[in-house]
Design a protein around this motif. Structure first.
Motif, PDB file in Angstrom:
ATOM      1  N   PHE A 420       0.822  -1.213   0.000  1.00 30.26           N
ATOM      2  CA  PHE A 420       0.000   0.000   0.000  1.00 30.26           C
ATOM      3  C   PHE A 420       0.857   1.264   0.000  1.00 30.26           C
ATOM      4  O   PHE A 420       0.514   2.250  -0.633  1.00 30.26           O
ATOM      5  N   ASP A 421       1.958   1.240   0.739  1.00 29.22           N
ATOM      6  CA  ASP A 421       2.811   2.428   0.861  1.00 29.22           C
ATOM      7  C   ASP A 421       4.121   2.197   0.110  1.00 29.22           C
ATOM      8  O   ASP A 421       4.754   1.151   0.250  1.00 29.22           O
ATOM      9  N   THR A 479      -3.226  -1.846  -7.408  1.00 27.65           N
ATOM     10  CA  THR A 479      -4.476  -1.428  -6.748  1.00 27.65           C
ATOM     11  C   THR A 479      -4.822  -2.380  -5.610  1.00 27.65           C
ATOM     12  O   THR A 479      -5.852  -3.061  -5.638  1.00 27.65           O
ATOM     13  N   TYR A 481      -5.993  -1.947  -2.763  1.00 28.03           N
ATOM     14  CA  TYR A 481      -7.192  -1.635  -1.988  1.00 28.03           C
ATOM     15  C   TYR A 481      -8.389  -2.464  -2.430  1.00 28.03           C
ATOM     16  O   TYR A 481      -9.419  -2.502  -1.731  1.00 28.03           O
ATOM     17  N   GLN A 499       2.512  -1.357   4.879  1.00 31.01           N
ATOM     18  CA  GLN A 499       1.637  -0.235   5.217  1.00 31.01           C
ATOM     19  C   GLN A 499       2.140   0.364   6.524  1.00 31.01           C
ATOM     20  O   GLN A 499       2.493  -0.351   7.458  1.00 31.01           O
ATOM     21  N   PRO A 503      -2.581  -2.713   9.478  1.00 32.99           N
ATOM     22  CA  PRO A 503      -3.549  -3.168   8.471  1.00 32.99           C
ATOM     23  C   PRO A 503      -4.467  -4.289   8.956  1.00 32.99           C
ATOM     24  O   PRO A 503      -5.144  -4.921   8.142  1.00 32.99           O
ATOM     25  N   ARG A 506      -8.005  -5.012   7.610  1.00 38.76           N
ATOM     26  CA  ARG A 506      -8.211  -5.573   6.269  1.00 38.76           C
ATOM     27  C   ARG A 506      -8.378  -7.088   6.318  1.00 38.76           C
ATOM     28  O   ARG A 506      -8.904  -7.690   5.379  1.00 38.76           O
TER      29      ARG A 506
END
Length: 542
Positions: A420-421, A479, A481, A499, A503, A506
């Motif tokens: 994500f990061d 992507t 997410y 991240q 997380p 999730r």
């Protein structure tokens, strides 16, 4: 009857007769080793975006029959249908005697070293000094390398090598030169198949262009046969998505984009410094080219030449201009994407610039006059190599948390990874996005996303096999997410997430998944299966 001296004996005689030029040649080799190799020595996992998947593919080839890696149950090999195998084969062979990360870096060095080596052979074929191969170092650390198009870069060097051998063959067709042409064309085929037609056309074109000087064309036919035969077999067995089906146009506005497609490795202050160093290298190129041209004109090397030598000089001047012009045209006409192939037309800008380097006139013959020209270029390209090494060293520190947490992933795991990061690197294109593929390279197992899923690799997933991870949507890796644990996570037993914030939410919908470790920006979770009824009975009986 006197025996003809061997190639080794001729080389030794040349070194004894030309000690100054021999030392310059050794210096060029040393500078090449520094510029190409040094950045790889200061980092475990280089920040080359696609390199982790090159590592995974290399490991699959190396450990295909090792059951502890679990590769044979997932993959099938198709080394002729999709013949992008030379880099993986070199890496797999090296991995027999060294760790996989070192083997992959060494194979990357081989691919990049083909740039100065191929250019040196091209210059030698033109009857210029191969010391000019040092100019190829100026295009080693360009955008294509930072993305990870290493087999393409290697094929460009081999392409130049093929043209150089073709010139040598039509000039004086010895058996060694014909073997050199045949093997270099085969190497192009097995390194990057779409460079192969360009290589064959360029070899034939060089022979035709040089005919007024050589009066030979037939001598290149025999060396063409092995690679053309292999190419014919490939045409029969290739995958459908390997076919070239491109919509062409003419987009002259792309000329304004060339700089961004060639020099765009880093961002921020580092990127500005990178641009500055490339500008200085470009200035060094123009200086040495101008000096060589002035020397050529002032001392009248072109005067009093017999007609064939004059035609030779004209031919080897026109040849790189014609070849580079052809690649500029492909840059202006090809699309960005052809089927599964992306970033198509931008590659041709680097190719055109590389081949265009060969238009430089020859150096003065005296080694002490060559020394300042070689030194000027060496300093310019070494500064670029040092900048890259600095960024690689910083990336090694930025991935220390990944290196710690990957040790906790078991061998032959079913790994879902989500990035994500992407901060923590000066690279313009994230080097974190595929980083977990190094775990597959070192420990085997399966990944949630893999280049193999695109079906344009010499390695392919088995069809309808429970050992193969479920397919993911297009651009899944970019992507994350879209991930839903109950929909996409059932098949996997390890979950690695990059991240900065926790997380856990999730994965909360699946209570069997628990946090195992947290290192820096990386979080590792593992599926813990609920104990069976028999396990409860065994515990009660105790």
């Amino acid at each position: 009857m006197s025996r003809e001296p061997s190639a080794r004996e001729r080389a030794l005689r040349w070194v004894r007769a030309n000690p100054g030029n021999a030392l310059l040649g050794a210096a060029v080799v040393a500078v090449s080793a520094y510029v190409i190799g040094y950045p790889f020595l200061v980092v475990k996992y280089p920040p080359i975006t696609d390199l982790p998947f090159h590592a995974a593919s290399t490991s699959i080839l190396r450990h295909y029959w090792d059951p502890s890696f679990g590769f044979h149950k997932q993959f099938t090999l198709h080394l002729l249908e999709v013949p992008y195998v030379s880099m993986y084969a070199i890496g797999a062979l090296l991995a027999l005697v060294m760790p996989i990360d070192m083997a992959v870096k060494a194979s990357a060095v081989v691919m990049l070293a083909l740039l100065p080596a191929g250019l040196a052979v091209l210059f030698h074929g033109m009857k210029k000094t191969p010391l000019w191969g040092i100019l190829g170092l100026g295009l080693v650390w360009t955008n294509l390398t930072h993305w990870g198009f290493l087999n393409f870069m290697g094929a460009v060097g081999l392409y130049a090598m093929s043209v150089g051998f073709a010139l040598m063959v039509v000039d004086r067709p010895t058996r060694g030169r014909q073997w050199g042409l045949a093997l270099s064309l085969l190497a192009v085929f097995f390194t990057h198949i779409y460079r192969f037609p360009f290589a064959v056309l360029s070899v034939a074109g060089a022979a035709v262009l040089m005919y007024p000087a050589t009066r030979r064309i037939k001598s290149i036919l025999l060396p063409l046969l092995p690679s053309l035969a292999v190419f014919g077999v490939w045409r029969l067995v290739r995958q459908d998505n390997m076919a070239m089906d491109a919509k062409l146009g003419l987009f002259p506005e792309r000329l304004k984009e060339i700089r961004d497609h060639v020099i765009a490795g880093f961002q921020g202050p580092v990127g500005a410094h990178e641009q500055q160093l490339f500008d200085q290298a470009q200035n060094a190129f123009w200086v040495v080219a101008l000096v060589a041209l002035i020397w050529f004109v002032a001392f009248g090397r072109w005067r009093h030449l017999e007609s064939r030598k004059l035609w030779w000089g004209i031919g080897v001047t026109l040849l790189p201009l014609i070849l580079a012009g052809g690649f500029v045209l492909t840059y202006l006409m090809l699309p960005m994407r052809i089927g599964p192939w992306w970033y198509v037309y931008p590659r041709e800008a680097t190719t055109a610039l590389f081949i265009g380097l060969a238009v430089v006139p020859d150096m003065p013959r005296a080694w002490w006059l060559r020394l300042p020209l070689v030194a000027l270029v060496a300093v310019a390209v070494s500064r670029i190599g040092f900048l890259v090494a600095e960024q690689y060293y910083d990336f090694n520190k930025a991935t220390a948390d990944f290196q710690r947490i990957e040790k906790l992933v078991p061998k032959d795991a079913k790994l879902m990874y989500l990035v994500f990061d992407h901060d923590g690197s000066s690279r313009r294109t994230t080097p974190f996005i595929h980083l977990p593929a190094w775990i597959q390279a070192e420990k085997g197992g399966a990944l949630s996303f893999h280049f193999v899923g695109w079906n344009h690799s010499p390695i392919r997933y088995r069809k309808d096999d429970p050992n193969v991870p479920p397919p993911v949507p297009d651009r899944w890796e970019w992507t994350p997410y879209r991930f839903q644990v109950l929909k996409h996570g059932k098949w996997f037993d390890e979950f690695l997430i990059r991240q900065h914030s926790d997380p856990s939410a999730r994965l909360a919908a699946d209570p069997s998944i628990h946090l195992v470790a947290h290192e820096g920006s990386w979080w590792l979770y593992r599926r813990v299966q609920a104990p069976s009824l028999n396990q409860f009975r065994e515990e009660d009986s105790r």
